[in-house]
Design an enzyme around this catalytic site. Structure first.
Site, PDB file in Angstrom:
ATOM      1  N   LYS A  89       0.854  -1.194   0.000  1.00  0.00           N
ATOM      2  CA  LYS A  89       0.000   0.000   0.000  1.00  0.00           C
ATOM      3  C   LYS A  89       0.892   1.247   0.000  1.00  0.00           C
ATOM      4  CE  LYS A  89      -4.057   1.773   2.546  1.00  0.00           C
ATOM      5  NZ  LYS A  89      -4.945   1.536   3.705  1.00  0.00           N
ATOM      6  N   SER A  96      -9.974  -0.974   6.801  1.00  0.00           N
ATOM      7  CA  SER A  96      -9.364  -0.707   5.491  1.00  0.00           C
ATOM      8  C   SER A  96      -8.577  -1.860   4.887  1.00  0.00           C
ATOM      9  CB  SER A  96      -8.457   0.526   5.564  1.00  0.00           C
ATOM     10  OG  SER A  96      -9.219   1.697   5.455  1.00  0.00           O
ATOM     11  N   SER A 104      -9.818   1.360   2.548  1.00  0.00           N
ATOM     12  CA  SER A 104      -8.925   2.149   1.719  1.00  0.00           C
ATOM     13  C   SER A 104      -7.832   1.358   1.025  1.00  0.00           C
ATOM     14  CB  SER A 104      -8.289   3.246   2.558  1.00  0.00           C
ATOM     15  OG  SER A 104      -7.427   2.687   3.528  1.00  0.00           O
TER      16      SER A 104
END
Lengths: 484, 100
Positions: free
Chosen positions: A76, A175, A151
């Protein structure tokens, strides 16, 4: 060749495949399909090739390249990579190259993993659909008209599309787990403090935790073993050795007590998701667990408490983006106050501004006691209610997300409807407990459904055991969901 | 919609947060923040006088390491990423006016 991380690492360590060959096949798949999906902000082909060649050289010399030898991993883009752009999918950090690696990145490299790229996210991890990225949304590999969740939507989509068998995400209110559920992969939020946050760009520091995304429970356990354990660089890191998960993974659930959370299986949960959750409970029971309904009353206040606490912490953490030390600086300001205001206006997107505003308000004089103070007390209630529940059962079961993946644009106009996505996942963050999302068949439109298993702090081994049973039952339930 | 949030309050909060908002953003956020605060009314209505707050899931406090020199970030590498730097320091616009 493709396969699970465990299969790939075994092939490479035993000389049946080279890391370079495995990497090139994954890079080719990324080149073919990521134009459509946009899982990656940056593909690190050259550094990954150099790492692959080092792994192959080590194997050639009879050395052990590590448990993740030659396994492609997606990161990420809020995890710092030295010299490689780390953007948080925000214009305010565009072009910034961190001067250090996150601890998880160092540990991946030591285990022989190949970082193939940085994945897209909702700006600063604020969102549940990856539509809040300054660089455009990520699309769901199962249906590109739909969101991958968020996310960590880029990481979940990358694993679901086969771009990498493993990815790391961060989970502040769901997330990792919610995008894993929407993309049909496994996602884990570890116990708070179990994985070092050093080099994770902070959103809400008392809630943030890094964790694995994988195609199998076993792979997720392996990745957590690699990244977990104490780190002196993170003062909230627990003084614990890396977890031992895989040696206990196949012990089954005979005698395990499972609680189906009353408050997270009724109102607000779509019928298809609720039905899959009941089937997962039945599967655990069939495997020898005892299942009962358990009430955790205060979780119904979790959403409200979270959307006061997380923005409050974010408003403080994001004060550092002021145009002084890194990232964007708006040109032409006469003095520093003007520079701050103009830089932050130009650099932050709407959702980040909204949360900074909400958090600043919740912390400001006259409102602090009514909002932030109250939310912190609700956090105590949730911790107490979980403790009472875990007096009765070993793990808790609920859906991961209230619905399957929704269409792009469906919830962007109404922030509150987007926030509702996190209703089942938020309580574990507020309590600091571990939780895992396991794919369990499909729901409406043939789209993946995930079920969530929650456990008390540091009870990951038990949680993974239950997850392995649910995963095995899912294989019997329906054929694997085909990725379009 | 909540009456607790006026555009004036929102403008003040934006000032505190060092965010320069347009008039359109101000109007949009006033409505959206009010909607979130309306949802939070469930928490606001709870009687919690006897409940202590939880700021953090861990009870650890003041974690210190031994006071010994350790490697740190390379200054040139850090400053190379700054919007403006001079003589080994971050450079910023004027922070005081001549009459202050």
């Amino acid at each position: 060749m493709t396969g699970t991380a465990l299969e790939l690492a075994a092939s490479i360590r035993e000389g049946r495949a080279t890391a370079r060959q495995v990497l090139e096949e994954h890079l080719a798949l990324i080149a073919t399909r990521d134009g459509e999906l946009h899982a990656f902000n940056e593909v690190m082909a050259e550094t990954a090739r150099a790492a692959a060649d080092r792994v192959d050289a080590a194997v050639g010399q009879g050395q052990d390249p590590g448990p993740l030898a030659g396994v492609p991993v997606a990161l990420k883009d809020n995890l710092c990579t030295r010299g490689v752009p780390t953007t948080c999918s925000s214009k305010i950090l565009a072009g910034w190259r961190p001067p250090y690696d996150a601890t998880v990145v160092t540990r991946l490299a030591a285990a022989g993993a190949l970082v193939v790229g940085k994945t897209n996210l909702d700006e600063f991890a604020m969102g549940s659909s990856t539509e809040n990225s300054a660089f455009g949304p990520t699309r769901n590999p199962h249906d590109p008209s739909r969101v991958p969740g968020g996310s960590s939507g880029g990481s979940a989509a990358a694993v679901a599309a086969g771009f990498a068998p493993l990815a790391l995400g961060s989970d502040t209110g769901g997330s990792i787990r919610q995008p894993a559920a929407l993309c049909g992969v496994v996602g884990v939020k570890p116990t708070y403090g179990a994985v070092s946050r050093y080099g994770l760009i902070a959103f809400a520091s008392s809630l943030d935790q890094i964790g694995p995304i994988a195609t199998s429970v076993d792979d997720a356990a392996l990745l957590l073993e690699v990244i977990g354990g104490h780190d002196p660089l993170d003062s909230t890191s627990l003084d614990q050795p890396p977890p031992d998960l895989r040696t206990q993974l196949d012990r089954g659930v005979v005698g395990l007590k499972v609680g189906l959370v009353t408050e997270l299986t009724g109102e607000g949960i779509a019928p298809d998701v609720a039905e899959r959750t009941r089937q997962a409970a039945a599967a655990l029971e069939a495997a020898g667990a005892t299942v009962r309904e358990v009430s955790v009353p205060s979780v119904t206040y979790g959403l409200s408490a979270y959307y006061l606490i997380a923005p409050a912490e974010a408003s403080s953490n994001l004060a550092r983006y002021d145009g002084v030390r890194y990232g964007l600086r708006a040109p032409g300001a006469e003095d520093i106050t003007e520079m701050y205001g103009a830089t932050r206006a130009a650099g932050f997107g709407p959702e980040v501004k909204r949360r900074i505003m909400l958090g600043t308000y919740a912390l400001s004089a006259g409102y602090y006691d009514a909002y932030y103070g109250k939310a912190q007390k609700v956090r105590t209630l949730i911790v107490r209610d979980f403790a009472a529940a875990y007096d009765q059962v070993d793990v808790l079961l609920s859906p991961t997300a209230p619905t399957v993946a929704f269409e792009l644009g469906a919830k962007t106009a109404d922030p509150m409807s987007m926030y509702m996505n996190d209703v089942c996942t938020i309580p574990s963050n507020l309590a600091g407990h571990p939780a895992i999302s396991v794919p369990f068949g499909t729901g409406s439109g043939g789209l993946p459904v995930g079920v969530q298993i929650m456990a008390p702090a540091l009870a990951e081994a038990t949680m993974f055991r239950a997850a392995a049973v649910v995963e095995a039952a899912a294989r019997d339930l329906a054929p694997a969901v085909e990725v379009a | 919609m909540s009456e607790r949030l006026s555009p004036e309050v929102v403008a003040h909060v934006a000032q505190l947060a060092r965010l320069r908002l347009t008039d359109d953003e101000l109007a949009l956020f006033t409505g959206q923040l009010a909607a979130v605060l309306d949802h939070a009314a469930d928490v606001e209505a709870l009687e919690l006088d006897d409940v202590p707050p939880t700021a953090h899931p861990l009870s650890i406090v003041n974690v210190l390491r031994a006071d010994e020199p350790q490697p740190c970030l390379d200054r040139d590498e850090v400053l190379a990423m700054a919007p403006a730097a001079e003589d080994g320091r971050f450079q910023v616009p004027r922070i005081m006016s001549e009459d202050s």
